[in-house]
Write an enzyme that holds these catalytic residues in place. Structure first.
Site, PDB file in Angstrom:
ATOM      1  N   ASP A  24       0.805  -1.225   0.000  1.00  0.00           N
ATOM      2  CA  ASP A  24       0.000   0.000   0.000  1.00  0.00           C
ATOM      3  C   ASP A  24       0.835   1.271   0.000  1.00  0.00           C
ATOM      4  OD1 ASP A  24      -2.578   1.120  -0.168  1.00  0.00           O
ATOM      5  OD2 ASP A  24      -2.623   1.546   1.982  1.00  0.00           O
ATOM      6  N   ASP A  62      -4.304  -4.462  -4.842  1.00  0.00           N
ATOM      7  CA  ASP A  62      -3.620  -3.191  -5.144  1.00  0.00           C
ATOM      8  C   ASP A  62      -2.171  -3.339  -5.603  1.00  0.00           C
ATOM      9  OD1 ASP A  62      -5.991  -2.194  -4.123  1.00  0.00           O
ATOM     10  OD2 ASP A  62      -5.111  -1.421  -2.281  1.00  0.00           O
ATOM     11  N   ASP A 213     -11.706   1.408   6.089  1.00  0.00           N
ATOM     12  CA  ASP A 213     -10.677   1.584   5.063  1.00  0.00           C
ATOM     13  C   ASP A 213      -9.453   2.315   5.601  1.00  0.00           C
ATOM     14  OD1 ASP A 213     -12.127   0.439   2.873  1.00  0.00           O
ATOM     15  OD2 ASP A 213     -13.360   2.250   2.819  1.00  0.00           O
TER      16      ASP A 213
END
Length: 239
Positions: A24, A62, A213
Site C-alpha cells: 500500500d 492493489d 478503510d
C-alpha cells in the site's frame, strides 16, 4: 467463508493474501513482509494451511495497480512481479485452490491495456483469473464492462468481482479519498457463482462490509471492524 445466495454452489473459503513487501505504498494499510525471503516463507505457510480444502484466494489487492499508477517505486517492480508470480505457483500446488490476481477497478487504471502487461508479468497465465473492485464501490455494470475489456487482452481470462459495498455505486465528487469510508454506501449483489456471464466466475464479498478503510471520515485504523459503518451499509441496502 463468504455467504452465498440460496442454491448457489459454495466456492469454498474466500481468502485474501495481503502481505507483499512495501504494501500500500506506506499509506493506510502500510506493512507487508520485510523482504523477499520473508514473503516466500509467509506464502508457503499460507498455502500449506489451506491444505486439501477448497478456497478462493484473492492475491495481493492493489499490488499490481500500484505498479501501474506509479505509487510503488520502479525499483521494486521486478521483485514484486517475481514474488506475485511465485505466490501464484505456490498456491496452485494446493488442489482445491483457485487464485485471482488483483487488477484494481475501472475508476483506477481506466485503460485496461495499461495493466494487462503487468498482470502477465505477475503470473496471471498460471492463475485462475483476476479480481476487480476489491474494497471499492464501482457498479456491477461498470465493472463487468471493464472485466470484459481486460479479459480480451488476457486471452479470455476469467474474473471475480467484489460486491460487498457497491450497492449505491461510488461516492461522486469526493476527490481522491472517495474510496475511504465514503458515507451513504450500501451492500451490493449477494455473493453467488450464478452470474449469467461465462467470464465472470463469481460475485464475492471480498472486503468484509464493516471493516474500516483507514483513519478517514472518523473511521478506526484500516482493517478494524466499525459497527456503525456496517449498520449504515445494511440500512442503505435496497430490497
Amino acid at each position: 467463508p463468504c455467504p452465498t445466495s440460496p442454491g448457489t454452489p459454495a466456492p469454498g473459503a474466500v481468502l485474501v493474501a495481503y502481505n507483499v513487501p512495501h504494501r500500500d505504498c506506506g499509506q493506510h494499510s502500510a506493512g507487508g513482509a520485510a523482504d523477499r525471503a520473508a514473503y516466500g516463507e509467509w506464502i508457503d505457510a499460507f498455502a500449506s494451511a489451506i491444505g486439501e480444502s477448497k478456497a478462493v484466494v484473492v492475491l495481493e489487492p492493489d499490488a499490481v495497480p500500484h505498479m501501474v499508477d506509479g505509487c510503488t517505486p520502479a525499483e521494486y517492480h521486478g521483485e514484486r512481479s517475481t514474488l506475485i508470480s511465485g505466490a501464484v505457483e505456490r498456491l496452485k500446488r494446493q488442489p482445491g485452490v483457485k487464485v485471482y490476481l488483483d487488477a484494481g477497478n475501472p475508476a483506477w487504471i481506466e485503460d485496461p491495456e495499461k495493466i494487462a502487461g503487468p498482470l502477465r508479468r505477475a503470473g496471471i497465465a498460471q492463475a485462475d483469473g483476476f479480481s476487480l473492485n476489491v474494497s471499492n464501490f464501482q457498479t456491477d455494470t461498470a465493472t463487468r464492462a471493464y472485466g470484459k475489456a481486460l479479459s480480451e487482452r488476457l486471452d479470455g481470462a476469467h474474473y471475480v468481482v467484489d460486491t460487498s459495498r457497491n450497492g449505491n455505486g461510488p461516492l461522486g465528487a469526493a476527490g481522491q479519498d472517495a474510496w475511504c469510508n465514503p458515507p451513504g454506501r450500501a451492500l451490493g449483489t449477494p455473493p453467488t457463482t450464478r452470474t449469467g456471464d461465462p467470464l465472470l466466475d463469481a460475485y464475492l464479498w471480498i472486503k468484509r462490509p464493516g471493516e474500516s478503510d483507514g483513519s478517514c471520515r472518523g473511521g478506526p485504523s484500516a482493517g478494524t471492524w466499525w459497527p456503525e459503518y456496517a449498520l449504515g451499509l445494511a440500512r442503505n441496502t435496497k430490497g
